[in-house]
Design an enzyme around this catalytic site. Sequence first.
Site, short mmCIF file in Angstrom:
data_model
loop_
_atom_site.label_atom_id
_atom_site.label_comp_id
_atom_site.label_asym_id
_atom_site.label_seq_id
_atom_site.Cartn_x
_atom_site.Cartn_y
_atom_site.Cartn_z
N HIS A 317 0.89 -1.26 -0.04
CA HIS A 317 -0.09 0.02 0.08
C HIS A 317 1.04 1.33 -0.09
CE1 HIS A 317 -3.29 2.91 1.13
NE2 HIS A 317 -3.97 1.74 0.82
N ASP A 375 -8.00 -5.41 0.11
CA ASP A 375 -8.21 -6.27 -1.05
C ASP A 375 -8.00 -7.84 -1.10
OD1 ASP A 375 -7.43 -3.44 -2.92
OD2 ASP A 375 -9.66 -4.28 -2.67
C1 SDX Z 1 -6.30 -0.09 -3.21
O1 SDX Z 1 -4.53 4.66 -1.76
C2 SDX Z 1 -5.43 3.90 -1.19
O2 SDX Z 1 -5.92 4.33 -0.28
C3 SDX Z 1 -6.00 2.84 -2.05
C4 SDX Z 1 -7.07 1.75 -1.20
C5 SDX Z 1 -8.38 2.56 -0.95
O3 SDX Z 1 -8.98 2.31 -0.08
O4 SDX Z 1 -8.70 3.67 -1.59
O5 SDX Z 1 -6.41 1.39 -0.09
C6 SDX Z 1 -7.55 0.60 -2.23
O6 SDX Z 1 -6.13 0.38 -3.87
C7 SDX Z 1 -5.48 -0.91 -2.03
C8 SDX Z 1 -4.29 -1.34 -2.92
C9 SDX Z 1 -4.76 -2.39 -4.15
N1 SDX Z 1 -3.55 -2.73 -4.99
C10 SDX Z 1 -3.06 -3.84 -4.97
O7 SDX Z 1 -3.05 -4.72 -3.92
C11 SDX Z 1 -2.06 -4.29 -6.10
C12 SDX Z 1 -0.61 -4.76 -5.60
N2 SDX Z 1 0.11 -3.79 -4.81
C13 SDX Z 1 1.08 -2.98 -5.40
O8 SDX Z 1 0.78 -2.66 -6.70
C14 SDX Z 1 1.30 -1.80 -4.55
O9 SDX Z 1 1.87 -2.10 -3.37
C15 SDX Z 1 0.80 -0.45 -4.75
C16 SDX Z 1 0.09 0.00 -6.17
C17 SDX Z 1 -0.66 -0.76 -3.58
C18 SDX Z 1 1.36 0.49 -4.06
O10 SDX Z 1 2.24 1.10 -4.74
P1 SDX Z 1 3.47 1.92 -4.44
O11 SDX Z 1 3.18 2.77 -3.09
O12 SDX Z 1 3.65 2.98 -5.59
O13 SDX Z 1 4.56 1.13 -4.02
P2 SDX Z 1 5.66 0.72 -5.27
O14 SDX Z 1 5.02 0.36 -6.24
O15 SDX Z 1 6.68 1.70 -5.64
O16 SDX Z 1 6.43 -0.43 -4.36
C19 SDX Z 1 7.31 -0.15 -3.50
C20 SDX Z 1 8.28 -1.53 -3.62
C21 SDX Z 1 8.51 -1.98 -5.14
O17 SDX Z 1 9.97 -2.55 -4.98
P3 SDX Z 1 11.34 -1.53 -5.38
O18 SDX Z 1 10.97 -1.14 -6.91
O19 SDX Z 1 11.18 -0.54 -4.28
O20 SDX Z 1 12.37 -2.81 -5.43
O21 SDX Z 1 7.46 -2.85 -3.15
C22 SDX Z 1 7.25 -3.43 -4.36
C23 SDX Z 1 7.80 -2.78 -5.40
O22 SDX Z 1 8.03 -3.69 -6.44
N3 SDX Z 1 6.03 -4.09 -4.25
C24 SDX Z 1 5.55 -5.23 -4.37
C25 SDX Z 1 4.14 -5.36 -4.08
N4 SDX Z 1 3.73 -4.00 -3.85
C26 SDX Z 1 4.83 -3.26 -3.95
N5 SDX Z 1 6.12 -6.48 -4.54
C27 SDX Z 1 5.38 -7.43 -4.66
N6 SDX Z 1 4.05 -7.53 -4.36
C28 SDX Z 1 3.46 -6.38 -4.27
N7 SDX Z 1 2.02 -6.46 -3.97
#
Ligand code: SDX
Length: 441
Positions: A317, A375
């Site tokens: 998140h 989720d």
């Molecule tokens: C919702 O914003 C809100 O409040 C949203 C929400 C709401 O109520 O409105 O809470 C609802 O959207 C919840 C999130 C649902 N999405 C997912 O579950 C999809 C999987 N999660 C990711 O795609 C990710 O965690 C996000 C999109 C939720 C957050 O992305 P960020 O904050 O931009 O973080 P990032 O993509 O920069 O990741 C940071 C690091 C990365 O590694 P590095 O590049 O630093 O080496 O963490 C890794 C990412 O690769 N990473 C994951 C991961 N999520 C982040 N690695 C593996 N699995 C994951 N799920």
Amino acid sequence: MNAKDAAPAKADTDKSATLSVGGRQTQMPIRSGTVGPDVIDVGRLYRDTGCFTYDPGFTSTANCSSKITYIDGDKGVLLYRGYPIDQLAESSNFVEVCYLLLYGELPTRPQRESFVTTITRHTMVHEQMTRFFSGFRRDAHPMAVMCGSVGALSAFYHDSTDINDPHQRVVASHRLVAKMPTLAAMAYKYSVGQPFIYPRNDLDYTSNFLQMCFAVPCEPYIVNPVVSKALDRILILHADHEQNASTSTVRLAGSSGANPFACIAAGIACLWGPAHGGANEAALKMLEEIGTVDRVPEYVKKAKDKNSEFRLMGFGHRVYKNYDPRAKVMQQTCHEVLDALGVKDQQLLKVAMELERIALQDDYFVEKKLYPNIDFYSGITLRAMGFPTSMFTVLFAVARTVGWVSQWKEMIEDPEQKIGRPRQLYIGASERPYVPVERRG
Ligand code: SDX
């Protein structure tokens, strides 16, 4: 007092940030909220320094002040108008939470009764709306249908599209909260080829939604109170969440003066993305693909592989760097519903719990502070209730509508609000003369 007259939160006169650009120092006021991080007001930065701020994804940017929802991502805190989400999930109900988000206070008994009556009386949609559905393919994704049908509400309710009329803003808010379940149920019924079921004024909001989804004209439908209570709690958990992507979309659309129905349709479109509200559908598909507990390590490995696009859907998140407080309530609700419904297929739950167990012990997830989000468990619960995977994000949109309209209303009434128009760092071609086609090589 007209909300427009309300004075914006004052800058703390004794707190400011100093920025040195090209040897020239610029002072920027620092403003404090009730709780949470201070903000550095950079509104005059471009005028004073000729520079923009640069923050793709707005990781460090506050685009507004708000009184609605507060999140502390490090402590795993979520407050709706100051009330903790777990207390509301335990002791309130969704319609009461709608009142709280819209008006800022928990309603008195008479206020609640009047609000319930108002919402109940707005649940029907214009009968001509039914013709929109026949234009969609039966196998259209319900979120595509929702984008279209909610936007189409603009064509029916001209008496509540003037955003400058406070009364029309309230009527539009009530109509949207009331009609989303009806349209969502119609999208579902259309997808399964069953007749639309009209709302019933003798049922509460969530029971009414369930009967519009699952009743058929051939026999009486009995609402399962366990399912209704659990779904009502799920709607509370999803109702609002500060300045997330879809809420920011609604605010940006609303800042141009677009009507509220069009703004909410924009929010639905943004929510559909798998990185946002579409993650509940993606998470369940991921759990089904993993299939069995013994395959979990293989997928955890894939999620950690920088060369793999695969991510654990329902994990991570932008704000929560601790356990999403909603996920805790969601997991508890999941167990309750599966037990109450005697759902034998608890295999997916076993896979989810093993995935969580392994991930929370793994350095990759611990270092990146990746925890299950709302989720992760919602899909298993919704599927056990009888909803197809394609309806999961639609349910998220039904719940989030009250958050969107509350934030939209606050934005319209904010004396500081103006049309949102971000700038950019231009990295394209410098100016160059036109080249006729015969000289282009
Ligand atoms: C919702 O914003 C809100 O409040 C949203 C929400 C709401 O109520 O409105 O809470 C609802 O959207 C919840 C999130 C649902 N999405 C997912 O579950 C999809 C999987 N999660 C990711 O795609 C990710 O965690 C996000 C999109 C939720 C957050 O992305 P960020 O904050 O931009 O973080 P990032 O993509 O920069 O990741 C940071 C690091 C990365 O590694 P590095 O590049 O630093 O080496 O963490 C890794 C990412 O690769 N990473 C994951 C991961 N999520 C982040 N690695 C593996 N699995 C994951 N799920």
